[in-house]
Design a protein around this motif. Sequence first.
Motif, mmCIF file in Angstrom:
data_model
loop_
_atom_site.group_PDB
_atom_site.id
_atom_site.type_symbol
_atom_site.label_atom_id
_atom_site.label_comp_id
_atom_site.label_asym_id
_atom_site.label_seq_id
_atom_site.Cartn_x
_atom_site.Cartn_y
_atom_site.Cartn_z
ATOM 1 N N CYS A 12 0.799 -1.231 0.000
ATOM 2 C CA CYS A 12 0.000 0.000 0.000
ATOM 3 C C CYS A 12 0.826 1.273 0.000
ATOM 4 O O CYS A 12 0.284 2.364 -0.149
ATOM 5 C CB CYS A 12 -0.931 0.023 1.215
ATOM 6 N N SER A 13 2.136 1.171 0.180
ATOM 7 C CA SER A 13 2.947 2.370 0.399
ATOM 8 C C SER A 13 3.369 3.078 -0.877
ATOM 9 O O SER A 13 3.830 4.219 -0.828
ATOM 10 C CB SER A 13 4.210 2.012 1.211
ATOM 11 N N SER A 14 3.216 2.410 -2.022
ATOM 12 C CA SER A 14 3.684 3.031 -3.266
ATOM 13 C C SER A 14 3.002 2.378 -4.468
ATOM 14 O O SER A 14 2.366 1.333 -4.349
ATOM 15 C CB SER A 14 5.202 2.897 -3.399
ATOM 16 N N THR A 21 -5.308 1.606 -2.710
ATOM 17 C CA THR A 21 -5.703 1.956 -1.352
ATOM 18 C C THR A 21 -6.511 3.245 -1.348
ATOM 19 O O THR A 21 -7.546 3.354 -0.672
ATOM 20 C CB THR A 21 -4.462 2.107 -0.457
ATOM 21 N N LYS A 22 -6.060 4.237 -2.100
ATOM 22 C CA LYS A 22 -6.781 5.512 -2.160
ATOM 23 C C LYS A 22 -8.173 5.335 -2.772
ATOM 24 O O LYS A 22 -9.141 5.970 -2.336
ATOM 25 C CB LYS A 22 -5.961 6.528 -2.950
ATOM 26 N N CYS A 35 -4.361 -2.646 5.706
ATOM 27 C CA CYS A 35 -3.081 -2.671 4.999
ATOM 28 C C CYS A 35 -2.029 -3.416 5.808
ATOM 29 O O CYS A 35 -1.850 -3.143 7.006
ATOM 30 C CB CYS A 35 -2.584 -1.258 4.722
ATOM 31 N N LEU A 36 -1.347 -4.341 5.155
ATOM 32 C CA LEU A 36 -0.218 -5.051 5.761
ATOM 33 C C LEU A 36 1.030 -4.206 5.535
ATOM 34 O O LEU A 36 1.364 -3.890 4.393
ATOM 35 C CB LEU A 36 -0.047 -6.422 5.132
ATOM 36 N N CYS A 79 -2.715 -7.975 -3.806
ATOM 37 C CA CYS A 79 -1.257 -8.035 -3.698
ATOM 38 C C CYS A 79 -0.627 -7.257 -4.847
ATOM 39 O O CYS A 79 -0.792 -7.614 -6.014
ATOM 40 C CB CYS A 79 -0.777 -9.483 -3.719
ATOM 41 N N SER A 80 0.086 -6.192 -4.495
ATOM 42 C CA SER A 80 0.757 -5.379 -5.499
ATOM 43 C C SER A 80 2.157 -5.052 -5.017
ATOM 44 O O SER A 80 2.542 -3.896 -4.887
ATOM 45 C CB SER A 80 -0.038 -4.090 -5.748
ATOM 46 N N VAL A 81 2.923 -6.092 -4.758
ATOM 47 C CA VAL A 81 4.277 -5.895 -4.254
ATOM 48 C C VAL A 81 5.288 -6.030 -5.383
ATOM 49 O O VAL A 81 5.001 -6.607 -6.435
ATOM 50 C CB VAL A 81 4.621 -6.915 -3.142
ATOM 51 N N GLY A 82 6.466 -5.495 -5.153
ATOM 52 C CA GLY A 82 7.547 -5.628 -6.117
ATOM 53 C C GLY A 82 8.866 -5.371 -5.432
ATOM 54 O O GLY A 82 8.969 -4.508 -4.553
#
Length: 245
Positions: A12-14, A21-22, A35-36, A79-82
């Motif tokens: 969620c941070s970027s 999230t927004k 949010c994790l 899930c939107s990690v990288g």
Amino acid sequence: MASRPKVLVVGCSSGVGLQATKKLLDKNEEFETVCLVRNQEKAARAIGEDAGKVKFINGDITKVETLEPACQGMDVVVCSVGATVGWRLPGSNANTPKNVDYLGVKNLSEAAARAKVPRFVLVSSMLVTRPWHPYALVLNTGFGDVLRWKLKSEKCLRESYKQQPNMSYNIVRPGGLTNKTGGKKQILFEQGDKGSGFITREDVATVVMACIEGKCAANSTFEIINGDKDGGLDAASLASLVSDQ
């Protein structure tokens, strides 16, 4: 009043995760946003003035023991990690494509399946099945085989969720990501990983929201890019999607 569906956002941070999230917070009366995070202060700063509406859970996608408790009671996991690094000396940093884009996503999808989370939305990437495409060669060479690891994570999600009653997944494969304002150009959908192009992060988040709301075909994998014409997301494009065989 019926309780709002709970959506757990991981990443969620970027980037796309922040945009998603927004958009969830814009629909705060309809969804409860969870949010994790590894760093709550950093995430809250990124989200901005609506951060007070978010329930934060401390956890790490690379730490298996933190994931199943976070997934318990959720209706959707996004899930939107990288990974933020490419090649590193072995053991020098856990935040590598292998550990984040593959093993982390594998951990999360398995935890969500064990927790019986009804829907899982994974943001992957176009070109994952075409390693000899020029752009794929650049990404895999410069960023630690990132597309190869993303493809493996897709397979893990399908394996975790296949034949699970009342549970489904969506795998969203955006083209090259830009920070332009979304909602300006049409969003084109493809299946089969055949094309190429670019799309705004905000538009990817719009598609993620459609998946959260159950508007995308269950158990489907698809690619998205921006077209040349003005527009945005349309119902006909969503209706054209078919489930994975």
